[in-house]
Design a protein around this motif. Sequence first.
Motif, PDB file in Angstrom:
ATOM      1  N   CYS A  68      31.211  38.196  50.720  1.00  0.00           N
ATOM      2  CA  CYS A  68      31.766  36.871  50.459  1.00  0.00           C
ATOM      3  C   CYS A  68      33.160  36.961  49.848  1.00  0.00           C
ATOM      4  O   CYS A  68      33.706  38.041  49.654  1.00  0.00           O
ATOM      5  N   SER A  69      33.705  35.790  49.492  1.00  0.00           N
ATOM      6  CA  SER A  69      35.028  35.690  48.878  1.00  0.00           C
ATOM      7  C   SER A  69      34.912  35.779  47.352  1.00  0.00           C
ATOM      8  O   SER A  69      33.816  35.660  46.786  1.00  0.00           O
ATOM      9  N   LEU A  73      31.706  34.371  44.958  1.00  0.00           N
ATOM     10  CA  LEU A  73      31.025  35.218  43.976  1.00  0.00           C
ATOM     11  C   LEU A  73      31.288  34.727  42.556  1.00  0.00           C
ATOM     12  O   LEU A  73      30.402  34.805  41.699  1.00  0.00           O
ATOM     13  N   HIS A  74      32.470  34.203  42.300  1.00  0.00           N
ATOM     14  CA  HIS A  74      32.790  33.659  40.978  1.00  0.00           C
ATOM     15  C   HIS A  74      31.863  32.499  40.641  1.00  0.00           C
ATOM     16  O   HIS A  74      31.353  32.402  39.516  1.00  0.00           O
ATOM     17  N   ASP A  88      33.156  42.460  41.555  1.00  0.00           N
ATOM     18  CA  ASP A  88      33.041  42.955  42.929  1.00  0.00           C
ATOM     19  C   ASP A  88      31.629  42.839  43.473  1.00  0.00           C
ATOM     20  O   ASP A  88      31.428  42.683  44.672  1.00  0.00           O
ATOM     21  N   VAL A  89      30.612  42.895  42.604  1.00  0.00           N
ATOM     22  CA  VAL A  89      29.230  42.870  43.085  1.00  0.00           C
ATOM     23  C   VAL A  89      28.319  42.236  42.039  1.00  0.00           C
ATOM     24  O   VAL A  89      28.498  42.435  40.837  1.00  0.00           O
ATOM     25  N   SER A 108      32.085  40.757  46.819  1.00  0.00           N
ATOM     26  CA  SER A 108      33.369  40.114  47.081  1.00  0.00           C
ATOM     27  C   SER A 108      34.261  41.075  47.863  1.00  0.00           C
ATOM     28  O   SER A 108      34.676  42.106  47.344  1.00  0.00           O
ATOM     29  N   ILE A 109      34.559  40.696  49.085  1.00  0.00           N
ATOM     30  CA  ILE A 109      35.429  41.517  49.929  1.00  0.00           C
ATOM     31  C   ILE A 109      36.835  41.586  49.337  1.00  0.00           C
ATOM     32  O   ILE A 109      37.480  42.637  49.384  1.00  0.00           O
TER      33      ILE A 109
END
Length: 165
Positions: A68-69, A73-74, A88-89, A108-109
């Motif tokens: 995801c973006s 994720l935030h 990041d994860v 997060s990509i």
Amino acid sequence: MNSTPPLGPPHNENFPPGELHHEAPGVEFMVEDAPDFELSDAESLLEWIERVAKVHEHRIVQLTYIFCSDDYLHRLNVEYLAHDTLTDVITFDNSDDADILEGDIFISIERVRDNAQDLGIPFRDELHRVMIHGVLHLLGYHDKDLLSQTAMRAKEDYCLALRSF
């Protein structure tokens, strides 16, 4: 910052599934809000993740990766963990048994790309590190303090060495 809460949002209830890249019994790769991302080597990744689980004497029941973006994720980080930071994860452990892997791993990509650039390593290697980091959380490894972070990094390196691709 990486966290492993006891339970989180099922990927198929509060967050509808996005484009399905690959699915095998027990493992899914999905994309949410990251339209430019394409997962390569899905078959090899499945074999590697299953090898890591087997080496750790665990069985995969249901493992879902959601790529995801940062924004996506935030929102999860704030809503479920009360952390107002980028990460990041995030790993949500959905298992009831100690010897099975069942959970959702959100990645997060954008964070992975930035981390890879900052570290001067290929995106693919950083993506694999973060993917296995989530699995290690499901296996019971933590990274809250310097000692556990060092142990986690060594375990990541070990698992990365198990790749055959």
